[in-house]
Design an enzyme around this catalytic site. Structure first.
Site, PDB file in Angstrom:
ATOM      1  CB  SER A 193      -0.948   0.028   1.352  1.00 39.72           C
ATOM      2  OG  SER A 193      -1.790   1.203   1.180  1.00 39.72           O
ATOM      3  CG  LEU A 194       0.571   6.153  -0.799  1.00 34.83           C
ATOM      4  CD1 LEU A 194       2.150   6.402  -1.491  1.00 34.83           C
ATOM      5  CD2 LEU A 194      -0.302   7.045  -1.027  1.00 34.83           C
ATOM      6  CE1 TYR A 195      -2.283   6.950   5.030  1.00 32.10           C
ATOM      7  CE2 TYR A 195      -2.414   7.126   2.570  1.00 32.10           C
ATOM      8  CZ  TYR A 195      -2.934   7.335   3.465  1.00 32.10           C
ATOM      9  OH  TYR A 195      -4.128   7.927   3.757  1.00 32.10           O
ATOM     10  CG  LEU A 196      -0.750   0.979   8.715  1.00 32.50           C
ATOM     11  CD1 LEU A 196      -2.055   0.492   8.457  1.00 32.50           C
ATOM     12  CD2 LEU A 196       0.176   0.380   9.783  1.00 32.50           C
TER      13      LEU A 196
ATOM     14  CB  THR B 198      -1.660   7.245  12.863  1.00 30.47           C
ATOM     15  OG1 THR B 198      -2.002   8.402  12.535  1.00 30.47           O
ATOM     16  CG2 THR B 198      -0.233   6.835  11.937  1.00 30.47           C
ATOM     17  N   GLY B 199      -4.766   5.665  12.928  1.00 31.21           N
ATOM     18  CA  GLY B 199      -6.143   5.716  13.670  1.00 31.21           C
ATOM     19  C   GLY B 199      -6.435   4.276  14.314  1.00 31.21           C
TER      20      GLY B 199
ATOM     21  CG  HIS C  65      -0.353   4.821  -6.103  1.00 27.03           C
ATOM     22  ND1 HIS C  65      -1.238   4.604  -7.213  1.00 27.03           N
ATOM     23  CD2 HIS C  65      -0.801   5.578  -5.233  1.00 27.03           C
ATOM     24  CE1 HIS C  65      -2.272   5.584  -6.737  1.00 27.03           C
ATOM     25  NE2 HIS C  65      -1.945   5.962  -5.694  1.00 27.03           N
TER      26      HIS C  65
ATOM     27  CE  LYS D 296      -2.326   2.706  -3.574  1.00 26.21           C
ATOM     28  NZ  LYS D 296      -3.480   3.981  -3.621  1.00 26.21           N
TER      29      LYS D 296
ATOM     30  CG  ASP E 134      -3.169 -18.344   3.720  1.00 23.96           C
ATOM     31  OD1 ASP E 134      -1.736 -18.093   3.784  1.00 23.96           O
ATOM     32  OD2 ASP E 134      -3.705 -18.270   4.546  1.00 23.96           O
TER      33      ASP E 134
END
Length: 531
Positions: free
Chosen positions: A102-105, A107-108, A191, A193, A198
């Site tokens: 993914s681009l990012y994770l 923080t919520g 970029h 996604k 598995d």
């Protein structure tokens, strides 16, 4: 045609918004290469895959690995909350490996719950391998970032979990030192996604953060129990990860023991060549698993490898297979232009009488794509884009706050070209607007002439814009199906999205609040290549 469109390197100056110049590689348009091997014999009978693909799409076999499956294994998700729940369920049920790109994770709280689900599963299942691939610049933004979110997972499972941070090789030297956070993300990003658990794949355009789990509309497609397809994407994530920085528990980063080439400290050409050869090897290996024949150029050069594949007709068609999946990859900095070529060819050769629904949350078609749609294609188009109120940058501070106006300007220019060409009957534009929601969906749906339901879709991370083609790492899948239930689901998917859209007219750009500031119009010719 060569397998991935691996092209010779050209060096061009790329001017940033901060007026800093850097050197990057520009990918040329894919072109046929000479074949040294003799022509393959013609097939005496029907091939096991040709019955799934209309004749007009057979060229896809020349450019992508093909994964035949049954359409009942494909699910179309329409709601971000369902997407989030799917990720949780897949993580909690994983038995052997989890690969997340993914681009990012974010923080919520929802992101914390997702990381916790992965961590709990890694504790419960001995030997479960977990791999995260994120972008370095976006994943490092701010004091509380994707990196800080994942470090506890690394501490708990140092042997089975890894976090790789892709860093574009174009961001280096003086440019890297001068450009601040957020702005450095304009140079190039990871970029893709891809969420692989598995033998199952979830492919989307959605990132891993709260709004993508709640009220940011995207597209999501699930391939359940498709081991060959899932294995390909596990390997793709692993391949890019090998050439990325590895996050340590103390928040430091370094290259792993498998390579000595650093993305911004090593020689630019050597690093790019290493990445390109690794991805090309993966691609060639995957193509060789299908009953297809490969040809090579005169020098048998892997970087100039061409592909001629003939279908084996020794076995009768498997009637349980009614769907084909073709992955595409675009990595502009490394001269990998497969997705761009596939997209251009599809847009330009769609049959007269066919209909294409095309969506992009950030509508900024490249000039080549616009030429395909406006000047070469005979299909009818309905294009869905974000209304300024559904743009994710609405209300942002500083320059970013003008981005919705910038997209309005681009849409107005495109609409003007439609009008100037007298193509209003063949091509329509629509703006997605839903109270409290933003729009991030991307991809297309293709309906054959005389049919009501689509038989082909493209879904994944590309936005069909300059960034997707030139700067970022992208992947999507082309899904061609005869499965009635899947075709109906695809029709319902685009109908649901377009139901939130309003058709663009001359009046659209004259209503209060739609005026584009003069300075935005002046800088767009320069900065649109960063969108």
């Amino acid at each position: 045609m060569h397998t991935l469109g691996f092209l010779r390197w050209q060096h061009v100056a790329s001017t940033t918004a901060a007026a800093v110049t850097t050197v990057t590689s520009a990918a040329a348009a894919p072109a046929p290469l000479p074949m040294s091997s003799p022509p393959a014999p013609s097939s005496p009978g029907p091939a096991p895959l040709t019955h799934l693909l209309p004749q007009s799409f057979h060229w896809l076999y020349q450019h992508c690995p093909a994964f035949p499956i049954n359409g009942s294994k494909v699910r179309v998700i329409v709601d971000p909350r369902e997407f989030y729940q799917e990720l949780l369920d897949k993580a909690r049920g994983a038995k052997e490996r989890i690969s997340i790109s993914s681009l990012y994770l974010g923080t919520g709280k929802l992101e914390e719950q997702l990381v916790a689900a992965v961590g709990e599963r890694a504790t419960a299942v001995e030997g479960l391998q977990v791999r995260w691939l994120l972008d370095h610049t976006r994943g490092s933004r701010g004091p509380h970032s994707s990196r800080s979110m994942l470090r506890p997972l690394l501490m708990q499972h140092p042997q089975s979990c890894s976090v790789s941070l892709y860093h574009t090789p174009t961001l280096r030297g003086l440019l890297r030192r001068l450009i601040p956070q957020r702005w450095n993300e304009t140079i190039g990003l990871q970029h893709m996604k891809l969420y692989v658990f598995d033998d199952s794949l979830v492919i989307s355009g959605a990132n891993l953060s709260n709004d993508y789990f709640t009220n940011r509309q995207d597209r999501y497609m699930v391939f359940d129990n498709c081991p060959a397809l899932a294995a390909f994407y596990h390997r793709l994530i692993e391949t890019v990860s090998r050439h990325s920085l590895q996050l340590a528990t103390d928040d430091s980063t370094s290259m792993g023991s498998h390579t000595t080439l650093h993305p911004y400290l090593s020689d630019f050409k050597k690093y790019c060549s290493a990445m390109r050869e690794s991805v090309q090897q993966l691609w060639s290996d995957e193509c060789s698993k299908t009953p297809l024949r490969l040809g090579f150029d005169e020098e048998n050069n892997i970087s100039a490898r061409t592909q001629r594949r003939t279908l084996d007709s020794s076995a009768p068609p498997d009637t349980s297979l009614d769907t084909l999946v073709f992955p595409t990859v675009q990595m502009g900095p490394f001269g990998i232009t497969n997705d761009g070529y596939v997209t251009k060819r599809f847009l330009s050769t769609a049959e007269e009488g066919s209909r294409i629904h095309l969506a992009s949350g950030y509508f900024n078609l490249t000039e080549e794509y616009m030429q395909c749609v406006l000047g070469e294609s005979q299909a009818s188009y309905s294009i869905l884009m974000a209304h300024p109120e559904a743009n994710g940058f609405l209300g942002a501070g500083g320059f970013a706050g003008a981005i919705p106006a910038a997209y309005t300007h681009l849409a107005r220019l495109f609409f003007g070209r439609v009008r100037a060409g007298g193509q209003e009957q063949r091509l329509s534009l629509h703006e997605y607007r839903r109270q409290g929601w933003t729009f991030h969906a991307k991809g297309l749906w293709y309906t054959h002439p005389g049919h009501l339901l689509p038989s082909l879709t493209m879904v994944g991370s590309p936005n069909f814009g300059w960034r997707s083609v030139q700067r970022d790492l992208e992947s999507q899948v082309v899904v061609v199906t005869r499965n009635p239930a899947l075709r109906k689901a695809l029709h319902e998917e685009h109908s649901r999205l377009y139901a939130q859209g309003t058709q663009v007219t001359d009046d659209t750009f004259t209503v209060p609040g739609r005026a584009v500031p003069l300075w935005v119009r002046c800088v767009m010719p320069i900065i649109k290549v960063f969108f």
